[in-house]
Design a protein around this motif. Sequence first.
Motif, PDB file in Angstrom:
ATOM      1  N   ARG A 170      55.106  21.839   6.077  1.00  0.00           N
ATOM      2  CA  ARG A 170      56.018  22.633   5.260  1.00  0.00           C
ATOM      3  C   ARG A 170      56.162  24.043   5.834  1.00  0.00           C
ATOM      4  N   LEU A 171      55.082  24.627   6.340  1.00  0.00           N
ATOM      5  CA  LEU A 171      55.166  25.956   6.938  1.00  0.00           C
ATOM      6  C   LEU A 171      56.052  25.941   8.174  1.00  0.00           C
ATOM      7  N   GLN A 172      55.870  24.948   9.028  1.00  0.00           N
ATOM      8  CA  GLN A 172      56.703  24.834  10.218  1.00  0.00           C
ATOM      9  C   GLN A 172      58.171  24.687   9.834  1.00  0.00           C
ATOM     10  N   ALA A 173      58.447  23.878   8.803  1.00  0.00           N
ATOM     11  CA  ALA A 173      59.824  23.673   8.358  1.00  0.00           C
ATOM     12  C   ALA A 173      60.429  24.973   7.831  1.00  0.00           C
ATOM     13  N   LYS A 174      59.645  25.766   7.127  1.00  0.00           N
ATOM     14  CA  LYS A 174      60.154  27.034   6.596  1.00  0.00           C
ATOM     15  C   LYS A 174      60.479  28.020   7.712  1.00  0.00           C
ATOM     16  N   VAL A 175      59.627  28.061   8.729  1.00  0.00           N
ATOM     17  CA  VAL A 175      59.902  28.938   9.879  1.00  0.00           C
ATOM     18  C   VAL A 175      61.170  28.477  10.597  1.00  0.00           C
ATOM     19  N   PHE A 176      61.299  27.176  10.771  1.00  0.00           N
ATOM     20  CA  PHE A 176      62.491  26.625  11.429  1.00  0.00           C
ATOM     21  C   PHE A 176      63.742  26.895  10.600  1.00  0.00           C
ATOM     22  N   LYS A 221      70.399   5.605  17.650  1.00  0.00           N
ATOM     23  CA  LYS A 221      69.432   5.094  18.612  1.00  0.00           C
ATOM     24  C   LYS A 221      69.711   5.637  20.017  1.00  0.00           C
ATOM     25  N   LYS A 222      68.629   5.883  20.764  1.00  0.00           N
ATOM     26  CA  LYS A 222      68.689   6.355  22.144  1.00  0.00           C
ATOM     27  C   LYS A 222      69.516   7.631  22.283  1.00  0.00           C
ATOM     28  N   HIS A 223      69.406   8.494  21.296  1.00  0.00           N
ATOM     29  CA  HIS A 223      70.105   9.774  21.321  1.00  0.00           C
ATOM     30  C   HIS A 223      69.384  10.720  22.275  1.00  0.00           C
ATOM     31  N   TRP A 224      70.101  11.771  22.743  1.00  0.00           N
ATOM     32  CA  TRP A 224      69.480  12.714  23.676  1.00  0.00           C
ATOM     33  C   TRP A 224      68.262  13.397  23.073  1.00  0.00           C
ATOM     34  N   VAL A 225      68.220  13.494  21.746  1.00  0.00           N
ATOM     35  CA  VAL A 225      67.045  14.075  21.091  1.00  0.00           C
ATOM     36  C   VAL A 225      65.789  13.293  21.457  1.00  0.00           C
ATOM     37  N   ASP A 226      65.915  11.970  21.507  1.00  0.00           N
ATOM     38  CA  ASP A 226      64.764  11.117  21.774  1.00  0.00           C
ATOM     39  C   ASP A 226      64.542  10.837  23.257  1.00  0.00           C
ATOM     40  N   THR A 227      65.546  11.124  24.081  1.00  0.00           N
ATOM     41  CA  THR A 227      65.418  10.811  25.503  1.00  0.00           C
ATOM     42  C   THR A 227      65.263  12.032  26.392  1.00  0.00           C
ATOM     43  N   SER A 228      65.731  13.206  25.918  1.00  0.00           N
ATOM     44  CA  SER A 228      65.758  14.386  26.783  1.00  0.00           C
ATOM     45  C   SER A 228      64.894  15.542  26.299  1.00  0.00           C
ATOM     46  N   LEU A 229      64.732  15.695  24.990  1.00  0.00           N
ATOM     47  CA  LEU A 229      63.945  16.818  24.474  1.00  0.00           C
ATOM     48  C   LEU A 229      62.449  16.592  24.685  1.00  0.00           C
ATOM     49  N   PRO A 230      61.684  17.660  24.889  1.00  0.00           N
ATOM     50  CA  PRO A 230      60.214  17.527  24.897  1.00  0.00           C
ATOM     51  C   PRO A 230      59.744  16.952  23.562  1.00  0.00           C
ATOM     52  N   SER A 231      58.708  16.141  23.598  1.00  0.00           N
ATOM     53  CA  SER A 231      58.256  15.447  22.386  1.00  0.00           C
ATOM     54  C   SER A 231      57.882  16.420  21.268  1.00  0.00           C
ATOM     55  N   SER A 232      57.424  17.620  21.621  1.00  0.00           N
ATOM     56  CA  SER A 232      57.025  18.587  20.593  1.00  0.00           C
ATOM     57  C   SER A 232      58.217  19.147  19.824  1.00  0.00           C
ATOM     58  N   LEU A 233      59.412  19.074  20.410  1.00  0.00           N
ATOM     59  CA  LEU A 233      60.611  19.611  19.752  1.00  0.00           C
ATOM     60  C   LEU A 233      61.402  18.545  19.000  1.00  0.00           C
ATOM     61  N   ARG A 234      61.138  17.277  19.276  1.00  0.00           N
ATOM     62  CA  ARG A 234      61.933  16.222  18.664  1.00  0.00           C
ATOM     63  C   ARG A 234      61.874  16.213  17.138  1.00  0.00           C
ATOM     64  N   SER A 284      60.666   8.144   6.726  1.00  0.00           N
ATOM     65  CA  SER A 284      60.305   8.450   8.110  1.00  0.00           C
ATOM     66  C   SER A 284      60.834   9.803   8.573  1.00  0.00           C
ATOM     67  N   ARG A 285      61.431  10.581   7.662  1.00  0.00           N
ATOM     68  CA  ARG A 285      61.877  11.925   8.025  1.00  0.00           C
ATOM     69  C   ARG A 285      60.671  12.789   8.388  1.00  0.00           C
ATOM     70  N   PRO A 286      60.873  13.826   9.201  1.00  0.00           N
ATOM     71  CA  PRO A 286      59.733  14.568   9.769  1.00  0.00           C
ATOM     72  C   PRO A 286      58.713  15.104   8.774  1.00  0.00           C
ATOM     73  N   ILE A 287      59.150  15.609   7.609  1.00  0.00           N
ATOM     74  CA  ILE A 287      58.173  16.189   6.680  1.00  0.00           C
ATOM     75  C   ILE A 287      57.364  15.101   5.972  1.00  0.00           C
ATOM     76  N   SER A 308      53.622  23.345  17.071  1.00  0.00           N
ATOM     77  CA  SER A 308      52.903  22.198  17.615  1.00  0.00           C
ATOM     78  C   SER A 308      53.067  21.023  16.651  1.00  0.00           C
ATOM     79  N   THR A 309      53.658  19.919  17.136  1.00  0.00           N
ATOM     80  CA  THR A 309      53.932  18.769  16.275  1.00  0.00           C
ATOM     81  C   THR A 309      53.515  17.490  16.971  1.00  0.00           C
TER      82      THR A 309
END
Length: 314
Positions: free
Chosen positions: A115-121, A16-29, A105-108, A4-5
């Motif tokens: 940090r726990l989520q990043a380790k699992v990933f 900019k406007k990559h499929w990551v930001d336009t197609s993935l669910p917001s929780s996975l981005r 602005s990187r996710p962590i 959950s993020t």
Amino acid sequence: MIFSTKDTGPVADAVKKHWVDTSLPSSLRPFARLARWERPIGWWLLLWPCWWSAALAAIAAGQGWPNLWHLALFFIGAVAMRGAGCTYNDLVDVDIDAQVERTRSRPIPAGQVSRLQAKVFLFLQAMVGLIVLLQFNTFSILLGIVSLLPVAIYPFMKRFTNWPQLFLGLAFSWGAFMGWAAEFGSLSWAPMFLYAGGICWTIGYDTIYAHQDKEDDALVGVKSTARLFGTRTKPALIVLYALATLLFATAAVLADAGPAAFIGILAGVIHLGWQIVALDIDDGDQCLRLFRSNGTYGWILFTGFVIDAFVTWL
């Protein structure tokens, strides 16, 4: 929930406007950004030594083309392990990234991923890489395991040496061994020279990349060849790219390559020369564009090697 993020927006220097930001669910981005899926140049740079090595192995073995199954495995492995490497690097560098304009602005550091989520990933991506590695022969599996050593130490080198790009080269060029080992179950001098050339090439292109951050790096005490070379970057690139070219040509000779391979290497020289002439070390956006252009350089060499394998086979 572990995955959950909160998506607070893309990384500053992301495509900019990559499929990551336009197609993935917001929780996975945030996880996609952590793995740099929106920046494929990273896994292309990790993949090219693998594919070059596989193509040179095809030439040496008298085959008409590289093993397509191996190429597919290397592709999947490069995407997975580049993502795992970026995740590991961001875990190690979270305090530094928070102080640098381009990386805060990187996710962590941005609080999108814990940090726990990043380790699992990280673990999940590493498992994909392991599954890929287990498809190869025993020698290649052992060689792949050894590659974890330069991968593990690289993120720490910017704290201790002006040459962290050298250690990136040790990690990112390892594929020069893997393509050959997957075909022959052993190594020879050809992949050794290919590996050395890959290291020189990596130092060159990552020096260009590092010029984006040199001011922030100086403030936080991060070392790099960009800071080391400074205004002497262009002469340094001439030496590095010339060495890479010489080493790649030597690898081709040792693999008994024909004219097409050397035409590809010569065409690559033109591309690398263009990078050096065009470079403005004080233009961060241009440095990023030139860095990304090394994906094209990879295609040039690979195309020459593949054509040579086919022509030799005929």
